[in-house]
Design an enzyme around this catalytic site. Structure first.
Site, PDB file in Angstrom:
ATOM      1  CG  HIS A 169      61.537  86.532  14.703  1.00 54.25           C
ATOM      2  ND1 HIS A 169      62.583  87.313  15.157  1.00 54.25           N
ATOM      3  CD2 HIS A 169      62.118  85.490  14.044  1.00 54.25           C
ATOM      4  CE1 HIS A 169      63.727  86.781  14.764  1.00 54.25           C
ATOM      5  NE2 HIS A 169      63.480  85.674  14.086  1.00 54.25           N
ATOM      6  CG  ASP A 381      54.937  93.343  19.291  1.00 57.97           C
ATOM      7  OD1 ASP A 381      55.421  92.621  18.419  1.00 57.97           O
ATOM      8  OD2 ASP A 381      55.096  94.573  19.326  1.00 57.97           O
TER       9      ASP A 381
END
Ligand code: ADQ
Length: 532
Positions: A169, A381
């Site tokens: 992720h 991110d």
């Protein structure tokens, strides 16, 4: 999702619910964060088992509470118990004081403690054992994220014959960063024990392949359209890009409800109908919160005409508070907020409204709807779901998305968003200023495009494409027609950050490549660049 023969066995560090002890006994809470949000949405109708840590709550109530929480789901929740020492060394230690900073390109924050590595292996073995005890050969075991990169290795050792996939992720770093990890080869070899390894972006996938090529020369990588195929010592793993997303309707439908509209209207009134700039993040140093505050301060210094006209609402959900770097970050953020408010507040106007708490869904949606600008500026991110949630909630199509080019969401949404470098405070200030001046028509065109992209590339599509790629390898190889013969690959790259489906959506809506991306098309008045 009937893409797998047996059940789906999902393995993640945390379960979607958290059990805490309180004075009145153990109680169940929802887990926060992007992984829980995405997986909860993707697996609403999927039978199977979800294995993970259920939080610090202990005692006889835990089993009972999990069984009760499982009744409302299609899958059973199964807890892996972790001791305090394991939480300190595996979770806070190896996962969050080594891998998290390293994979977000911040190696100076890493604490390379060998005890952490030992605990990481021990806990990964524990998760693998729990999955091996549950899964049959027909089941598909889907392991999530950086906490559990060694699970396949221990599953194989435990004799599991089920197919196994892994999805990261967070970003995967370039070789110059990754090679700082003392246990770099072991991690790569463990990852290659999975049948499928998924990344958020092509950049992450390509970094992984470059690390293999530099650190494990015995591994080969070849094209296996639309993914890659990595081979080592007779094992083969499909390596692909699967950008995660949200359940569009889960945000769009309630956001359009008149109650949420009324709540949003109320927020706007309370803020004097100012331009509302919104930041929503976990309290994490990767999210670029101090940098964002400094950019906002620069905006107020460089464009005094915006004072009293603009308000930043920064909402942060408390996160990893037991780790020293996170405690320091909170102090830094709160000091900056009070300094900026001290410098600019006038009677009847406070420039920054700061909330340090979890918002309920209805309140979060009301802020998304009320906002004129979402300011999402992580330093790095994996994806950033807040960017996508904001777009889905924009029922009036009047908000502008400003997003970091270093979030996975940046390249994917660049046709409609304003992309910024979060380290360029002047550039971010300029982007906010430009967004304030954008015409209603341009805002609508951009937001409509963004909503179409997010609706189309939703979390169900993400899960489906991952499971499709996890299909039996024989089929893939027959299609590729080379019988699996290894050859070294030169990776065929999409134009930077391009996602084929997104390009099609953008083109069909008339947003030609670069129309809104390289700088923005609106008129500029003044400049924020210069010394602070
Ligand atoms: P996170 O780092 O947790 O996820 P993100 O993707 O932005 O980051 O998700 C945060 C989630 O928390 C969102 O669903 C948001 O609504 C919620 N949230 C944040 N602040 C909140 C608040 N104050 N109140 C209520 N809710 C709040 C990790 C990776 C990301 C990746 C996801 C999914 O770091 O890059 O996008 O996993 O893969």
């Amino acid at each position: 999702m009937t893409l797998i023969k047996g059940r789906l066995i999902n393995v993640s560090n945390r379960l979607p619910v958290l059990i805490r002890n309180s004075a009145s006994g153990a109680r169940v809470e929802r887990s926060s964060g992007g992984l829980a949000t995405a997986l909860n949405a993707a697996w609403r109708h999927q039978p199977g088992v979800w294995i993970g840590w259920a939080g610090p709550g202990q005692g006889p109530d835990v089993e009972h509470l999990l069984a009760k929480a499982s009744r409302r789901r299609f899958h059973t929740l199964q807890a892996v118990a972790l001791s305090e020492e394991e939480i300190a060394k595996f979770y806070s230690g190896f996962a969050n004081e080594i891998i998290w900073p390293l994979f977000h390109d911040m190696p100076s924050l890493c604490k390379f403690d060998p005890d952490y590595w030992e605990a990481y292996q021990r806990v990964n073995r524990k998760f693998a054992q729990a999955a091996a005890n549950t899964a049959t050969d027909d089941d598909f075991i889907w392991v999530h994220d950086y906490h559990l990169m060694s699970v396949a290795r221990y599953l194989r050792e435990a004799g599991s014959r089920a197919r196994m996939g892994f999805f990261l992720h967070i970003p995967f770093p370039a070789p110059d960063i990754f090679e700082k990890l003392p246990w770099r080869q072991c991690i790569l070899k463990s990852l290659l024990q999975f049948d499928l390894i998924g990344f958020q972006t092509d950049r992450d996938r390509n970094n992984f392949v470059s690390c293999l090529q530099r650190l494990l020369p015995e591994a080969t990588v070849e094209q296996n359209h639309p993914h890659l195929l990595a081979s080592m010592q007779g094992r083969q793993a499909v390596v692909g890009t699967f950008p995660i997303s949200i359940d569009f309707e889960e945000f769009a439908i309630p956001a359009a409800h008149p109650d949420v509209a009324a709540r949003a209207e109320n927020i706007r009134k309370q803020l004097l109908d100012n331009v509302l700039v919104l930041g929503v993040d976990r309290m994490d140093y990767t999210k670029g919160i101090p940098e964002r505050l400094k950019s906002f301060r620069l905006l107020l210094r460089r464009f005094p005409e915006l004072r009293r006209q603009i308000t930043l609402v920064q909402v942060v959900v408390p996160s990893r508070e037991e780790i020293p770097n996170y405690k320091e970050l909170r102090l830094e953020v709160e000091l900056l907020v009070s300094q900026i408010n001290g410098e600019f507040t006038e009677s009847g106007w406070v420039p920054i409204h700061y909330m340090h708490r979890n918002l309920g869904r209805a309140e979060l949606l009301a802020y998304y709807r009320a906002a004129d600008i979402a300011l999402i500026t992580p330093l790095k991110d994996g994806m950033n779901l807040v960017a996508k949630e904001f777009c889905a909630a924009q029922a009036d199509e009047r908000g502008v998305l400003i997003v970091s080019e270093f979030a996975g969401a940046g390249p994917e949404l660049r046709h409609g968003a304003i992309l910024v470098n979060p380290n360029d405070f002047a550039g971010v200030a300029q982007a906010i200023h430009d967004a304030c001046l954008m015409t209603t028509e341009e805002k609508r065109t951009r937001m409509r495009l963004l909503r179409t992209i997010v609706k189309d590339h939703n979390v169900h599509r993400w899960a489906r494409s991952f499971l499709q790629a996890a299909g039996p390898l024989e089929t893939e190889l027959t299609k590729s027609g080379n019988g699996g013969a290894s050859k070294i690959l030169t990776i065929r790259k999409q134009p930077s950050g391009e996602i084929p489906g997104v390009a099609l959506v953008a083109a069909s809506m008339g947003a030609r490549q670069g129309q809104y991306s390289a700088g923005h098309s609106i008129r500029r008045i003044g400049s924020a660049h210069g010394d602070d």
